[in-house]
Design a protein around this motif. Structure first.
Motif, PDB file in Angstrom:
ATOM      1  N   THR A  26       0.830  -1.205   0.000  1.00  0.00           N
ATOM      2  CA  THR A  26       0.000   0.000   0.000  1.00  0.00           C
ATOM      3  C   THR A  26       0.863   1.252   0.000  1.00  0.00           C
ATOM      4  O   THR A  26       0.573   2.227  -0.698  1.00  0.00           O
ATOM      5  CB  THR A  26      -0.926   0.013   1.238  1.00  0.00           C
ATOM      6  N   LEU A  27       1.941   1.237   0.795  1.00  0.00           N
ATOM      7  CA  LEU A  27       2.773   2.429   0.971  1.00  0.00           C
ATOM      8  C   LEU A  27       3.697   2.702  -0.211  1.00  0.00           C
ATOM      9  O   LEU A  27       3.993   3.864  -0.509  1.00  0.00           O
ATOM     10  CB  LEU A  27       3.600   2.311   2.246  1.00  0.00           C
ATOM     11  N   ASN A  28       4.159   1.671  -0.899  1.00  0.00           N
ATOM     12  CA  ASN A  28       5.146   1.886  -1.959  1.00  0.00           C
ATOM     13  C   ASN A  28       4.642   2.775  -3.096  1.00  0.00           C
ATOM     14  O   ASN A  28       5.372   3.665  -3.536  1.00  0.00           O
ATOM     15  CB  ASN A  28       5.686   0.562  -2.486  1.00  0.00           C
ATOM     16  N   PRO A  29       3.414   2.594  -3.596  1.00  0.00           N
ATOM     17  CA  PRO A  29       2.940   3.530  -4.635  1.00  0.00           C
ATOM     18  C   PRO A  29       2.851   4.977  -4.118  1.00  0.00           C
ATOM     19  O   PRO A  29       3.096   5.919  -4.881  1.00  0.00           O
ATOM     20  CB  PRO A  29       1.552   2.996  -5.000  1.00  0.00           C
ATOM     21  N   MET A  30       2.520   5.150  -2.844  1.00  0.00           N
ATOM     22  CA  MET A  30       2.493   6.497  -2.256  1.00  0.00           C
ATOM     23  C   MET A  30       3.906   7.077  -2.230  1.00  0.00           C
ATOM     24  O   MET A  30       4.112   8.241  -2.562  1.00  0.00           O
ATOM     25  CB  MET A  30       1.917   6.456  -0.837  1.00  0.00           C
ATOM     26  N   ARG A  31       4.882   6.258  -1.811  1.00  0.00           N
ATOM     27  CA  ARG A  31       6.282   6.705  -1.780  1.00  0.00           C
ATOM     28  C   ARG A  31       6.717   7.145  -3.170  1.00  0.00           C
ATOM     29  O   ARG A  31       7.315   8.217  -3.341  1.00  0.00           O
ATOM     30  CB  ARG A  31       7.189   5.582  -1.261  1.00  0.00           C
ATOM     31  N   GLU A  32       6.392   6.346  -4.172  1.00  0.00           N
ATOM     32  CA  GLU A  32       6.774   6.683  -5.546  1.00  0.00           C
ATOM     33  C   GLU A  32       6.117   7.978  -6.008  1.00  0.00           C
ATOM     34  O   GLU A  32       6.762   8.807  -6.655  1.00  0.00           O
ATOM     35  CB  GLU A  32       6.421   5.529  -6.481  1.00  0.00           C
ATOM     36  N   ALA A  33       4.848   8.167  -5.664  1.00  0.00           N
ATOM     37  CA  ALA A  33       4.141   9.395  -6.052  1.00  0.00           C
ATOM     38  C   ALA A  33       4.751  10.616  -5.373  1.00  0.00           C
ATOM     39  O   ALA A  33       4.874  11.680  -5.989  1.00  0.00           O
ATOM     40  CB  ALA A  33       2.657   9.274  -5.704  1.00  0.00           C
ATOM     41  N   ILE A  34       5.147  10.469  -4.125  1.00  0.00           N
ATOM     42  CA  ILE A  34       5.777  11.577  -3.394  1.00  0.00           C
ATOM     43  C   ILE A  34       7.126  11.910  -4.024  1.00  0.00           C
ATOM     44  O   ILE A  34       7.443  13.086  -4.262  1.00  0.00           O
ATOM     45  CB  ILE A  34       5.915  11.233  -1.891  1.00  0.00           C
ATOM     46  N   ILE A  35       7.914  10.891  -4.329  1.00  0.00           N
ATOM     47  CA  ILE A  35       9.214  11.099  -4.972  1.00  0.00           C
ATOM     48  C   ILE A  35       9.039  11.755  -6.339  1.00  0.00           C
ATOM     49  O   ILE A  35       9.805  12.645  -6.711  1.00  0.00           O
ATOM     50  CB  ILE A  35       9.980   9.762  -5.075  1.00  0.00           C
ATOM     51  N   ASN A  36       8.018  11.343  -7.072  1.00  0.00           N
ATOM     52  CA  ASN A  36       7.753  11.943  -8.388  1.00  0.00           C
ATOM     53  C   ASN A  36       7.420  13.424  -8.284  1.00  0.00           C
ATOM     54  O   ASN A  36       7.534  14.159  -9.267  1.00  0.00           O
ATOM     55  CB  ASN A  36       6.630  11.199  -9.107  1.00  0.00           C
ATOM     56  N   ARG A  37       7.017  13.881  -7.118  1.00  0.00           N
ATOM     57  CA  ARG A  37       6.728  15.299  -6.881  1.00  0.00           C
ATOM     58  C   ARG A  37       7.972  16.035  -6.347  1.00  0.00           C
ATOM     59  O   ARG A  37       7.888  17.196  -5.969  1.00  0.00           O
ATOM     60  CB  ARG A  37       5.583  15.439  -5.886  1.00  0.00           C
TER      61      ARG A  37
END
Length: 102
Positions: free
Chosen positions: A79-90
């Motif tokens: 669950t957390l990994n896609p959120m981490r990736e989205a945050i990094i992409n920002r």
């Protein structure tokens, strides 16, 4: 008597489910402070990516700023990994750390 057996089975199932939930929620999504991103951008990101309320996101942003990092979300890795990736992409640094049991 049969009702008692069913209740015991239900209690065991509830305990097993709670244990699995606890084990599944054994990771923290950490957001790190930097000198680049604004409070507003971090707040907007936490609202849009993590589903925080504006107030939660503001509190997280202040803690991140003053402490250097903060666990903004807990859960399972998937669950957390896609959120981490989205945050990094920002453009915001984020990591996932396994929670340590004490």
């Amino acid at each position: 008597m049969i009702t008692g057996i069913n209740n015991s089975a239900q209690v065991k199932e509830d305990v097993d489910t709670e244990l699995l939930d606890t084990l599944a929620a054994s990771y923290n999504l950490i957001v790190w402070n930097d000198e680049v991103n604004t409070f507003d951008w971090v707040i907007e990101t936490l609202v849009e990516v993590c589903g925080h309320t504006t107030e939660q996101a503001e509190q997280c942003a202040f803690i991140i700023h003053f402490q250097g990092k903060y666990a903004v979300k807990q859960g399972d890795y998937e669950t957390l990994n896609p959120m981490r990736e989205a945050i990094i992409n920002r453009g915001i640094n984020a990591t996932i750390e396994e929670m340590v049991e004490h």
